[in-house]
Structures are given as C-alpha cells and as structure tokens.
Scaffold this motif. Structure first.
Motif, PDB file in Angstrom:
ATOM      1  N   LEU A 261       0.864   6.869  -6.776  1.00 52.31           N
ATOM      2  CA  LEU A 261      -0.326   7.672  -7.040  1.00 52.31           C
ATOM      3  C   LEU A 261      -0.063   9.173  -6.946  1.00 52.31           C
ATOM      4  CD1 LEU A 261      -3.065   5.570  -5.235  1.00 52.31           C
ATOM      5  CD2 LEU A 261      -2.581   5.708  -7.690  1.00 52.31           C
ATOM      6  N   ASP A 262       1.022   9.545  -6.264  1.00 54.71           N
ATOM      7  CA  ASP A 262       1.336  10.964  -6.110  1.00 54.71           C
ATOM      8  C   ASP A 262       2.839  11.196  -6.300  1.00 54.71           C
ATOM      9  OD1 ASP A 262       1.006  13.653  -5.621  1.00 54.71           O
ATOM     10  OD2 ASP A 262       1.038  13.435  -3.443  1.00 54.71           O
ATOM     11  N   VAL A 263       3.342  10.864  -7.469  1.00 57.32           N
ATOM     12  CA  VAL A 263       4.771  10.970  -7.753  1.00 57.32           C
ATOM     13  C   VAL A 263       5.257  12.406  -7.567  1.00 57.32           C
ATOM     14  CG1 VAL A 263       6.538  10.725  -9.538  1.00 57.32           C
ATOM     15  CG2 VAL A 263       4.767   8.980  -9.285  1.00 57.32           C
TER      16      VAL A 263
ATOM     17  N   ALA B  45       9.020   0.167  -6.925  1.00 58.87           N
ATOM     18  CA  ALA B  45       9.289  -1.199  -7.391  1.00 58.87           C
ATOM     19  C   ALA B  45      10.024  -1.997  -6.319  1.00 58.87           C
ATOM     20  CB  ALA B  45      10.092  -1.170  -8.689  1.00 58.87           C
ATOM     21  N   TRP B  46      10.964  -1.356  -5.650  1.00 58.03           N
ATOM     22  CA  TRP B  46      11.696  -2.009  -4.574  1.00 58.03           C
ATOM     23  C   TRP B  46      10.736  -2.361  -3.426  1.00 58.03           C
ATOM     24  CZ3 TRP B  46      15.601  -4.857  -3.765  1.00 58.03           C
ATOM     25  CH2 TRP B  46      16.148  -5.021  -2.501  1.00 58.03           C
ATOM     26  N   GLY B  47       9.821  -1.461  -3.113  1.00 54.49           N
ATOM     27  CA  GLY B  47       8.830  -1.730  -2.074  1.00 54.49           C
ATOM     28  C   GLY B  47       7.929  -2.899  -2.434  1.00 54.49           C
ATOM     29  N   VAL B  48       7.510  -2.971  -3.686  1.00 51.83           N
ATOM     30  CA  VAL B  48       6.679  -4.090  -4.139  1.00 51.83           C
ATOM     31  C   VAL B  48       7.483  -5.395  -4.095  1.00 51.83           C
ATOM     32  CG1 VAL B  48       5.497  -5.068  -6.157  1.00 51.83           C
ATOM     33  CG2 VAL B  48       5.116  -2.684  -5.513  1.00 51.83           C
ATOM     34  N   ALA B  49       8.742  -5.344  -4.519  1.00 49.71           N
ATOM     35  CA  ALA B  49       9.586  -6.549  -4.490  1.00 49.71           C
ATOM     36  C   ALA B  49       9.778  -7.044  -3.052  1.00 49.71           C
ATOM     37  CB  ALA B  49      10.941  -6.254  -5.136  1.00 49.71           C
ATOM     38  N   LEU B  50      10.025  -6.123  -2.128  1.00 55.85           N
ATOM     39  CA  LEU B  50      10.161  -6.529  -0.721  1.00 55.85           C
ATOM     40  C   LEU B  50       8.852  -7.110  -0.193  1.00 55.85           C
ATOM     41  CD1 LEU B  50      12.324  -3.660   0.817  1.00 55.85           C
ATOM     42  CD2 LEU B  50      13.006  -6.015   0.356  1.00 55.85           C
TER      43      LEU B  50
ATOM     44  N   VAL C 153       0.844  -1.209   0.000  1.00 52.48           N
ATOM     45  CA  VAL C 153       0.000   0.000   0.000  1.00 52.48           C
ATOM     46  C   VAL C 153       0.875   1.253   0.000  1.00 52.48           C
ATOM     47  CG1 VAL C 153      -1.642   1.324   1.387  1.00 52.48           C
ATOM     48  CG2 VAL C 153      -2.029  -1.098   0.988  1.00 52.48           C
ATOM     49  N   ALA C 154       1.955   1.244   0.769  1.00 49.60           N
ATOM     50  CA  ALA C 154       2.858   2.397   0.795  1.00 49.60           C
ATOM     51  C   ALA C 154       3.495   2.620  -0.578  1.00 49.60           C
ATOM     52  CB  ALA C 154       3.933   2.198   1.857  1.00 49.60           C
ATOM     53  N   SER C 155       3.852   1.540  -1.266  1.00 51.57           N
ATOM     54  CA  SER C 155       4.442   1.662  -2.601  1.00 51.57           C
ATOM     55  C   SER C 155       3.441   2.223  -3.601  1.00 51.57           C
ATOM     56  CB  SER C 155       4.943   0.298  -3.082  1.00 51.57           C
ATOM     57  OG  SER C 155       5.966  -0.159  -2.240  1.00 51.57           O
ATOM     58  N   VAL C 156       2.216   1.736  -3.534  1.00 52.41           N
ATOM     59  CA  VAL C 156       1.178   2.228  -4.441  1.00 52.41           C
ATOM     60  C   VAL C 156       0.877   3.699  -4.143  1.00 52.41           C
ATOM     61  CG1 VAL C 156      -1.264   1.998  -5.064  1.00 52.41           C
ATOM     62  CG2 VAL C 156       0.175  -0.025  -4.889  1.00 52.41           C
ATOM     63  N   ALA C 157       0.883   4.070  -2.863  1.00 53.15           N
ATOM     64  CA  ALA C 157       0.635   5.474  -2.497  1.00 53.15           C
ATOM     65  C   ALA C 157       1.705   6.385  -3.097  1.00 53.15           C
ATOM     66  CB  ALA C 157       0.594   5.626  -0.981  1.00 53.15           C
TER      67      ALA C 157
END
Length: 181
Positions: free
Chosen positions: A47-49, A88-93, A40-44
């Motif tokens: 969503l607001d780059v 991407a790193w957050g999603v991989a972790l 969720v933190a990675s997606v957040a």
C-alpha cells in the motif's frame, strides 16, 4: 468457546484425549494469528511502496553514510520490484503458516507448535533487542511505537497459543502411547 478458553490456559491439566486435542488445536490458532500478522504486514508494504523504499534508502544512508560505495550500489537495487518480491514472499510464508495451522487442526501434534514457537520467540527477541540497543537501522525506519507494541502483544499471544498447542500435542502422544501398550 468456553472449552477453548479453558484449554488455552497453559496451566490447565489435560486429563482426557479430547482436552489434549483441544489444547493442541490452540497451536493452530496461533499459526492462523501469525499468518494474519504476516499477511497484513505484506499488504501494508504494497500500500505504500514509495514510502517503504524511501525508508529503506534512509536506513542505508544512516547506517553506512551517503558517500559509501556499498550504499551507492545498494541504492541502485532498491526498486519497486524489490518491494513486490518481498511482499510476495511474505504472502507465501503466510500461506505456508496457514497450511501448517490446518495440519495442526486436523492432525494435532507437538512438532508444528514447537517450531512456530521457536520462530516467534526468535522474532520477538530480535524486535526487543533492536529496540533496546538503539539500533541505527531500527531508528532510521521510524516505526511507530503502537506498531511495535502491537507486534509484541501478538507475538506474546502466539507464544502462549504455541505453548498450549505443544502441551496438548505432547499429552496426546503420551495418551496414545499409553493406550497402545
């Protein structure tokens, strides 16, 4: 469901192998919860780059000053690609933690909950120290109080689940050793 609620209780005695297995699987639930938080933190971030980059620029200038050579060099590296790589790193972790959760569910042990509990405790400690010390970087990020409170609550829930998973894994090891002798 009642069985899991009873087994998640860190004070419950674990007399049988089934009870120990159920308690050890609480560590997997903690891993899944931790992975959801990271995802969720990675997606957040994605969503607001632009907002995320603006906050990072604000943090840099608040910590080191606008005229600093370090800030000028660092600001040049703050591009959308940096946010994409971080996400991407957050999603991989998160995927790695999900894999650990699946392993903990299928083959309960005490190592996975122990390691994840240490990471969670470290993250919680750093969050709380950042809030208590009035860290200029944390203040410049302007993170809403509700987000910090939610992170603390989820981390505490994960700590309880990891502790229960560790207890269950340890009890499983003890029961299996006793059966082997």
């Amino acid at each position: 469901m009642i069985d899991y609620v009873r087994m998640i209780n860190p004070a419950t005695s674990l007399a049988t192998e089934d009870e120990a297995t159920t308690a050890a699987r609480a560590g997997a639930l903690g891993a899944f919860l931790m992975a959801v938080l990271g995802f969720v933190a990675s997606v957040a971030m994605l969503l607001d780059v632009d907002g995320y980059l603006a906050k990072m620029r604000h943090v840099m200038t608040a910590m080191y000053g606008e005229k600093s050579e370090l800030v000028q060099m660092s600001l040049s590296t703050l591009t959308p690609q940096l946010v994409y790589i971080s996400a991407a790193w957050g999603v991989a972790l998160s995927l790695g933690i999900v894999i650990l959760g699946v392993v903990q569910w299928k083959k309960p042990n005490l190592v996975i909950p122990l390691v994840l509990r240490l990471f969670t405790a470290y993250g919680l400690l750093m969050l709380l120290l950042g809030l208590m010390r009035a860290n200029p970087a944390a203040a410049a990020m302007e993170i809403p109080l509700w987000r910090n409170a939610l992170a603390v609550l989820i981390d505490l829930a994960c700590l309880v689940l990891f502790w229960t998973g560790f207890r269950g894994g340890k009890r499983l090891n003890d029961l299996r050793r006793a059966a082997a002798t």
